[in-house]
Design a protein around this motif. Sequence first.
Motif, PDB file in Angstrom:
ATOM      1  N   THR A  28      15.782  32.262  43.082  1.00 32.11           N
ATOM      2  CA  THR A  28      14.744  31.648  42.036  1.00 32.11           C
ATOM      3  C   THR A  28      13.582  32.862  41.926  1.00 32.11           C
ATOM      4  O   THR A  28      13.267  33.783  42.755  1.00 32.11           O
ATOM      5  CB  THR A  28      13.827  30.491  42.445  1.00 32.11           C
ATOM      6  OG1 THR A  28      13.117  30.693  43.510  1.00 32.11           O
ATOM      7  CG2 THR A  28      14.745  29.332  42.579  1.00 32.11           C
ATOM      8  N   ARG A  29      13.181  32.912  40.667  1.00 37.20           N
ATOM      9  CA  ARG A  29      11.826  33.835  40.263  1.00 37.20           C
ATOM     10  C   ARG A  29      10.827  34.037  41.081  1.00 37.20           C
ATOM     11  O   ARG A  29      10.188  32.921  41.510  1.00 37.20           O
ATOM     12  CB  ARG A  29      11.735  33.932  38.956  1.00 37.20           C
ATOM     13  CG  ARG A  29      11.012  34.815  38.133  1.00 37.20           C
ATOM     14  CD  ARG A  29      10.504  34.507  36.760  1.00 37.20           C
ATOM     15  NE  ARG A  29      10.026  35.299  36.342  1.00 37.20           N
ATOM     16  CZ  ARG A  29      10.029  36.374  35.404  1.00 37.20           C
ATOM     17  NH1 ARG A  29      11.221  36.543  34.674  1.00 37.20           N
ATOM     18  NH2 ARG A  29       9.150  37.281  35.149  1.00 37.20           N
ATOM     19  N   ARG A  30      10.543  35.008  41.531  1.00 37.86           N
ATOM     20  CA  ARG A  30       9.085  35.071  42.375  1.00 37.86           C
ATOM     21  C   ARG A  30       8.540  36.551  42.069  1.00 37.86           C
ATOM     22  O   ARG A  30       9.086  37.510  41.795  1.00 37.86           O
ATOM     23  CB  ARG A  30       9.293  34.889  43.989  1.00 37.86           C
ATOM     24  CG  ARG A  30       8.488  34.821  44.874  1.00 37.86           C
ATOM     25  CD  ARG A  30       8.831  34.457  46.088  1.00 37.86           C
ATOM     26  NE  ARG A  30       7.558  33.778  46.775  1.00 37.86           N
ATOM     27  CZ  ARG A  30       7.492  32.473  46.993  1.00 37.86           C
ATOM     28  NH1 ARG A  30       8.262  31.634  46.264  1.00 37.86           N
ATOM     29  NH2 ARG A  30       6.238  32.078  47.434  1.00 37.86           N
ATOM     30  N   ARG A  31       7.308  36.547  42.213  1.00 38.84           N
ATOM     31  CA  ARG A  31       6.500  37.783  41.956  1.00 38.84           C
ATOM     32  C   ARG A  31       6.667  38.483  43.255  1.00 38.84           C
ATOM     33  O   ARG A  31       6.577  38.010  44.256  1.00 38.84           O
ATOM     34  CB  ARG A  31       5.063  37.374  41.558  1.00 38.84           C
ATOM     35  CG  ARG A  31       4.761  37.350  40.204  1.00 38.84           C
ATOM     36  CD  ARG A  31       3.331  37.567  39.975  1.00 38.84           C
ATOM     37  NE  ARG A  31       2.582  36.175  39.956  1.00 38.84           N
ATOM     38  CZ  ARG A  31       1.352  36.121  39.506  1.00 38.84           C
ATOM     39  NH1 ARG A  31       0.767  37.015  39.074  1.00 38.84           N
ATOM     40  NH2 ARG A  31       0.919  35.018  39.580  1.00 38.84           N
ATOM     41  N   ALA A  32       6.475  39.988  43.188  1.00 35.64           N
ATOM     42  CA  ALA A  32       6.230  40.860  44.251  1.00 35.64           C
ATOM     43  C   ALA A  32       5.068  40.365  45.218  1.00 35.64           C
ATOM     44  O   ALA A  32       4.303  40.044  44.684  1.00 35.64           O
ATOM     45  CB  ALA A  32       6.315  42.324  43.775  1.00 35.64           C
ATOM     46  N   LEU A  33       5.336  40.748  46.376  1.00 35.05           N
ATOM     47  CA  LEU A  33       4.370  40.482  47.393  1.00 35.05           C
ATOM     48  C   LEU A  33       3.971  41.736  48.038  1.00 35.05           C
ATOM     49  O   LEU A  33       4.547  42.563  48.458  1.00 35.05           O
ATOM     50  CB  LEU A  33       4.726  39.635  48.592  1.00 35.05           C
ATOM     51  CG  LEU A  33       5.004  37.909  48.024  1.00 35.05           C
ATOM     52  CD1 LEU A  33       5.578  37.249  49.263  1.00 35.05           C
ATOM     53  CD2 LEU A  33       3.623  37.398  47.551  1.00 35.05           C
ATOM     54  N   ARG A  34       2.684  42.105  48.219  1.00 36.30           N
ATOM     55  CA  ARG A  34       2.135  43.198  48.849  1.00 36.30           C
ATOM     56  C   ARG A  34       2.170  42.923  50.336  1.00 36.30           C
ATOM     57  O   ARG A  34       1.595  42.001  50.608  1.00 36.30           O
ATOM     58  CB  ARG A  34       0.684  43.657  48.582  1.00 36.30           C
ATOM     59  CG  ARG A  34       0.781  44.217  47.167  1.00 36.30           C
ATOM     60  CD  ARG A  34       0.096  45.265  46.721  1.00 36.30           C
ATOM     61  NE  ARG A  34      -0.009  46.583  47.532  1.00 36.30           N
ATOM     62  CZ  ARG A  34       0.830  47.529  47.555  1.00 36.30           C
ATOM     63  NH1 ARG A  34       1.944  47.323  46.656  1.00 36.30           N
ATOM     64  NH2 ARG A  34       0.611  48.476  48.292  1.00 36.30           N
ATOM     65  N   LEU A  35       2.539  43.847  51.165  1.00 37.47           N
ATOM     66  CA  LEU A  35       2.508  43.567  52.756  1.00 37.47           C
ATOM     67  C   LEU A  35       1.005  43.902  53.247  1.00 37.47           C
ATOM     68  O   LEU A  35       0.643  44.620  52.589  1.00 37.47           O
ATOM     69  CB  LEU A  35       3.475  44.363  53.318  1.00 37.47           C
ATOM     70  CG  LEU A  35       4.940  43.983  53.164  1.00 37.47           C
ATOM     71  CD1 LEU A  35       5.821  44.923  53.933  1.00 37.47           C
ATOM     72  CD2 LEU A  35       5.293  42.458  53.319  1.00 37.47           C
ATOM     73  N   ALA A  36       0.384  43.069  54.167  1.00 39.33           N
ATOM     74  CA  ALA A  36      -0.786  43.257  54.608  1.00 39.33           C
ATOM     75  C   ALA A  36      -0.831  44.279  55.890  1.00 39.33           C
ATOM     76  O   ALA A  36      -1.797  45.122  55.664  1.00 39.33           O
ATOM     77  CB  ALA A  36      -1.291  42.084  55.355  1.00 39.33           C
ATOM     78  N   ASP A  37       0.075  44.942  56.566  1.00 38.29           N
ATOM     79  CA  ASP A  37       0.114  45.838  57.194  1.00 38.29           C
ATOM     80  C   ASP A  37       0.474  47.207  56.763  1.00 38.29           C
ATOM     81  O   ASP A  37       0.603  48.024  57.740  1.00 38.29           O
ATOM     82  CB  ASP A  37       1.030  45.349  58.531  1.00 38.29           C
ATOM     83  CG  ASP A  37       2.532  45.488  58.366  1.00 38.29           C
ATOM     84  OD1 ASP A  37       2.823  45.371  57.131  1.00 38.29           O
ATOM     85  OD2 ASP A  37       3.083  45.220  59.090  1.00 38.29           O
ATOM     86  N   ARG A  38       0.866  47.531  55.754  1.00 37.95           N
ATOM     87  CA  ARG A  38       1.097  48.783  55.395  1.00 37.95           C
ATOM     88  C   ARG A  38       1.016  48.973  53.629  1.00 37.95           C
ATOM     89  O   ARG A  38       0.891  47.719  53.014  1.00 37.95           O
ATOM     90  CB  ARG A  38       2.551  49.197  55.517  1.00 37.95           C
ATOM     91  CG  ARG A  38       3.848  48.303  55.054  1.00 37.95           C
ATOM     92  CD  ARG A  38       4.884  48.391  55.894  1.00 37.95           C
ATOM     93  NE  ARG A  38       5.085  47.349  56.732  1.00 37.95           N
ATOM     94  CZ  ARG A  38       6.098  47.272  57.741  1.00 37.95           C
ATOM     95  NH1 ARG A  38       7.030  48.231  57.777  1.00 37.95           N
ATOM     96  NH2 ARG A  38       6.082  46.558  58.446  1.00 37.95           N
ATOM     97  N   GLU A  39       1.062  50.018  53.040  1.00 37.89           N
ATOM     98  CA  GLU A  39       1.121  50.280  51.572  1.00 37.89           C
ATOM     99  C   GLU A  39       2.584  50.020  51.244  1.00 37.89           C
ATOM    100  O   GLU A  39       3.360  51.069  50.823  1.00 37.89           O
ATOM    101  CB  GLU A  39       0.604  51.511  51.264  1.00 37.89           C
ATOM    102  CG  GLU A  39      -0.756  51.692  51.514  1.00 37.89           C
ATOM    103  CD  GLU A  39      -1.656  50.802  50.750  1.00 37.89           C
ATOM    104  OE1 GLU A  39      -1.311  50.836  49.479  1.00 37.89           O
ATOM    105  OE2 GLU A  39      -2.400  50.301  50.994  1.00 37.89           O
ATOM    106  N   SER A  40       2.988  48.905  51.053  1.00 41.61           N
ATOM    107  CA  SER A  40       4.452  48.570  50.752  1.00 41.61           C
ATOM    108  C   SER A  40       4.344  47.190  50.223  1.00 41.61           C
ATOM    109  O   SER A  40       3.625  46.221  50.271  1.00 41.61           O
ATOM    110  CB  SER A  40       5.353  48.487  51.828  1.00 41.61           C
ATOM    111  OG  SER A  40       5.542  49.841  52.498  1.00 41.61           O
ATOM    112  N   GLU A  41       5.507  46.893  49.367  1.00 37.44           N
ATOM    113  CA  GLU A  41       5.798  45.485  48.802  1.00 37.44           C
ATOM    114  C   GLU A  41       7.195  45.051  48.952  1.00 37.44           C
ATOM    115  O   GLU A  41       8.172  45.699  48.753  1.00 37.44           O
ATOM    116  CB  GLU A  41       5.184  45.421  47.192  1.00 37.44           C
ATOM    117  CG  GLU A  41       5.982  46.242  46.341  1.00 37.44           C
ATOM    118  CD  GLU A  41       5.602  46.035  45.041  1.00 37.44           C
ATOM    119  OE1 GLU A  41       4.220  45.677  44.800  1.00 37.44           O
ATOM    120  OE2 GLU A  41       6.383  46.108  43.968  1.00 37.44           O
ATOM    121  N   VAL A  42       7.340  43.827  48.660  1.00 34.01           N
ATOM    122  CA  VAL A  42       8.665  43.039  48.553  1.00 34.01           C
ATOM    123  C   VAL A  42       8.936  42.832  47.172  1.00 34.01           C
ATOM    124  O   VAL A  42       8.035  42.043  46.583  1.00 34.01           O
ATOM    125  CB  VAL A  42       8.475  41.994  49.751  1.00 34.01           C
ATOM    126  CG1 VAL A  42      10.128  41.239  49.535  1.00 34.01           C
ATOM    127  CG2 VAL A  42       8.412  42.187  51.070  1.00 34.01           C
TER     128      VAL A  42
END
Length: 147
Positions: A51-65
Amino acid sequence: MTWRPTLEAATAAVATALYGDRVPVLTGLTAARMHRALPRAIGVGYVAVPTRRRALRLADRESEVRFVTRAVAELDAIAMTTELGQVLVTTPEQTVLDLARADPRAEDLDAQEVIDALWPECDPAALEEIAGRQRMRATYRRVVANR
């Protein structure tokens, strides 16, 4: 310095927490990292989900899912091990087709590098079967023609 999992493992963990075990499938350049076809780390983890979902930023680094909406049960995937446990990952064949479809002219240097690196691992019959089943015949023909 505090230990933290690889981006690939963190991506799988986040997606599994949201969708359940053996539902999300690491895909694209993230799958390529799992297959060791992309030697350098990237700041984005790609995971196929139903299902559709917005990207998530990771709290422990400058990265996203980044979540890619796909019929995950139809993807050609295998179980691989991360430091946080097992995760489904698209096969080399599925990864090649997905990257070629996403960048039809192979202008993305990472995508072309991954396709070239994964090609020797691909079973031609499996590539053709996946392409037929997933309506990716034009992508398949283009990838094969570039070999």
